[in-house]
Design a protein around this motif. Structure first.
Motif, PDB file in Angstrom:
ATOM      1  N   ARG A 174      -1.338  -2.430  -4.210  1.00 16.23           N
ATOM      2  CA  ARG A 174      -2.501  -1.719  -3.674  1.00 16.23           C
ATOM      3  C   ARG A 174      -2.173  -0.257  -3.391  1.00 16.23           C
ATOM      4  N   ASN A 208      -2.628  -0.732 -10.083  1.00 16.02           N
ATOM      5  CA  ASN A 208      -2.792  -0.211  -8.733  1.00 16.02           C
ATOM      6  C   ASN A 208      -3.999   0.728  -8.719  1.00 16.02           C
ATOM      7  N   PRO A 209      -4.622   0.944  -7.545  1.00 14.59           N
ATOM      8  CA  PRO A 209      -5.738   1.894  -7.498  1.00 14.59           C
ATOM      9  C   PRO A 209      -5.368   3.301  -7.957  1.00 14.59           C
ATOM     10  N   LEU A 210      -4.083   3.657  -7.865  1.00 13.09           N
ATOM     11  CA  LEU A 210      -3.660   5.012  -8.246  1.00 13.09           C
ATOM     12  C   LEU A 210      -3.735   5.256  -9.743  1.00 13.09           C
ATOM     13  N   GLU A 211      -3.731   4.181 -10.559  1.00 11.65           N
ATOM     14  CA  GLU A 211      -3.604   4.349 -11.998  1.00 11.65           C
ATOM     15  C   GLU A 211      -4.841   5.030 -12.573  1.00 11.65           C
ATOM     16  N   THR A 212      -4.620   5.989 -13.461  1.00 12.68           N
ATOM     17  CA  THR A 212      -5.711   6.715 -14.110  1.00 12.68           C
ATOM     18  C   THR A 212      -6.546   5.758 -14.944  1.00 12.68           C
ATOM     19  N   GLU A 213      -7.858   5.786 -14.732  1.00 10.68           N
ATOM     20  CA  GLU A 213      -8.747   4.938 -15.528  1.00 10.68           C
ATOM     21  C   GLU A 213      -8.732   5.397 -16.981  1.00 10.68           C
ATOM     22  N   ARG A 215       0.825  -1.212   0.000  1.00  5.05           N
ATOM     23  CA  ARG A 215       0.000   0.000   0.000  1.00  5.05           C
ATOM     24  C   ARG A 215       0.857   1.259   0.000  1.00  5.05           C
ATOM     25  N   THR A 257      -2.161   3.654  -3.640  1.00  7.31           N
ATOM     26  CA  THR A 257      -3.167   4.662  -3.994  1.00  7.31           C
ATOM     27  C   THR A 257      -2.542   5.955  -4.500  1.00  7.31           C
ATOM     28  N   GLU A 258      -1.220   6.059  -4.431  1.00  6.93           N
ATOM     29  CA  GLU A 258      -0.543   7.232  -4.962  1.00  6.93           C
ATOM     30  C   GLU A 258       0.919   6.905  -5.235  1.00  6.93           C
TER      31      GLU A 258
END
Length: 433
Positions: free
Chosen positions: A161, A183-188, A140, A163-164
């Protein structure tokens, strides 16, 4: 590959590299009899869960591979190996990485595809750290101490995981190759539509190549009412690689769009009987070949060029222009390639070139921001390394004045101040000058 029987019979005395995959559940003590010469120890593909506390007796050991075993913790004894520079424990069950398990001269660490949630502060206290492979874990965050690793050039943190991306990561002075997809940080990204090609229309022929993410075959595409055409078919394995997820690679290939220096995607395979994901791609002329070979254990983060590789100025600059142009195109689509290397470039005698292998590609915002600019300039440094390799190998056709201009450009691309590097639009302008 060696055998346990050979080791026990003493027939391996004096070797510098031992490759032993023999269903081992315990470390064979006979390995210590090789201590005077052993430099590379590969115990991958066994059932090991521990290493002996006196591993440091292998005083010449520089490289240790223990991938595909049953370790749940990186063994602390590794940290006592004074000469050890490369450690590989891919695809184990590692949850914990003790700080004292990291050898003082650590240069290359592979912990891909494990269960790691946190990393020790001590990782940032390894000044020689150059390559760090962490894809496919549960991280994370990264230890802030890594900001001190000014030699770190390649980092793989895909499929975690996070987020930035920390600011310090984007300002590391030597970083060239960064993969953070999944990762959750990646731009959709709204993936571009592509043609759907039924598996029944494809007739596979000979194998063209195989990599970590998939296999490529020559094939014939039979289209209803149209002529058959020769194509390349890539079938993805769906397993975690050192770069990240192969399926993410497929999406990046599609989203990259069309450019003269990209291998054209004809469409996405549907209705495969085993539900295997795949792409149908342009078949490359056999006159194209790889610009360089993969980095070696010795070169670490640098490609290996065949002995005697030389270029005319026109050919070298054609390659440089093509790669700078396609990298700029990818950035406009919100993609960083992440693995801009000579070994991922196909070229011919005229200097025509194609950039391949999107296994390390990641998505970022297309809007200009400090983060997107930094991500792009990190890739500019990778291009600067490539440009330097090309310039070193030019044997004719370059005036002193032009050489000076290109040397200045190369130095600007690799300078330690990330945001002071030129963007690819300016790089292309200088190369065209």
């Amino acid at each position: 590959m060696h055998t346990l029987a050979q080791l026990r019979a003493g027939t391996l005395a004096g070797i510098t590299r031992l490759d032993l995959s023999d269903g081992l559940t315990e470390f064979p003590r006979e390995i210590f009899e090789l201590a005077d010469t052993l430099e590379v120890l590969n115990l991958s593909g066994n059932a090991l869960s521990s290493l002996p506390d006196d591993l440091h007796r292998l005083t010449r050991l520089r490289v240790l591979f223990c991938s595909d075993n049953r370790f749940t913790e990186l063994p602390a004894c590794i940290g006592q190996c004074a000469a050890l520079t490369m450690v590989g424990f891919k695809a184990n069950r590692i949850e914990r990485v003790p700080g004292d398990a990291l050898p003082p001269l650590l240069r290359w660490l592979i912990l891909t595809d494990n269960c790691i949630e946190t990393l020790p502060t001590e990782l940032g206290k390894r000044p020689y750290l150059q390559k760090l492979m962490l894809a496919g874990n549960r991280l994370r965050s990264l230890p802030a101490s890594l900001r001190n690793c000014h030699r770190l050039e390649l980092i793989r943190i895909a499929a975690n995981r996070l987020t930035e991306l920390p600011d310090w990561l984007l300002s590391l002075p030597s970083l060239c190759w960064l993969a953070y997809a999944g990762n959750p940080l990646e731009t959709e990204v709204a993936f571009e539509a592509t043609a759907q090609i039924p598996w029944s229309q494809l007739h596979l022929q000979q194998l063209l190549g195989e990599g970590a993410s998939g296999v490529i075959h020559r094939a014939t595409w039979t289209r209803p009412g149209q002529s058959d055409i020769p194509v390349a078919v890539k079938l993805y394995k769906g397993e975690m690689t050192s770069d990240g997820s192969p399926l993410h690679e497929m999406n990046a290939c599609i989203t990259a769009g069309i450019h003269p220096n990209l291998i054209r995607v004809e469409g996405q395979i549907v209705d495969h009987p085993q539900h295997t994901a795949g792409l149908v791609m342009q078949l490359i002329e056999p006159s194209y070949r790889n610009l360089a070979g993969l980095p070696s254990l010795a070169s670490c983060s640098r490609d290996v060029y065949a002995d005697g590789t030389r270029f005319s100025a026109d050919v070298a600059l054609n390659i440089a222009r093509g790669i700078a142009s396609v990298a700029g195109h990818l950035h406009q689509q919100g993609i960083t390639h992440g693995d801009l290397y000579g070994h991922n470039i196909l070229w011919n005698a005229q200097g025509d070139c194609l950039l391949g292998d999107f296994g390390a590609a990641s998505f970022h915002a297309t809007a200009d921001s400090l983060e997107s600019r930094a991500l792009q300039r990190i890739e500019v440094r990778a291009f600067g390394v490539l440009l330097g390799e090309l310039l070193e190998r030019i044997d004719s056709g370059l005036s002193d004045e032009r050489r000076g201009q290109l040397d200045v450009l190369q130095q600007r691309c690799v300078q330690p101040d990330v945001l002071a590097r030129p963007g690819f639009t300016e790089v292309v302008q200088v190369l065209n000058g």
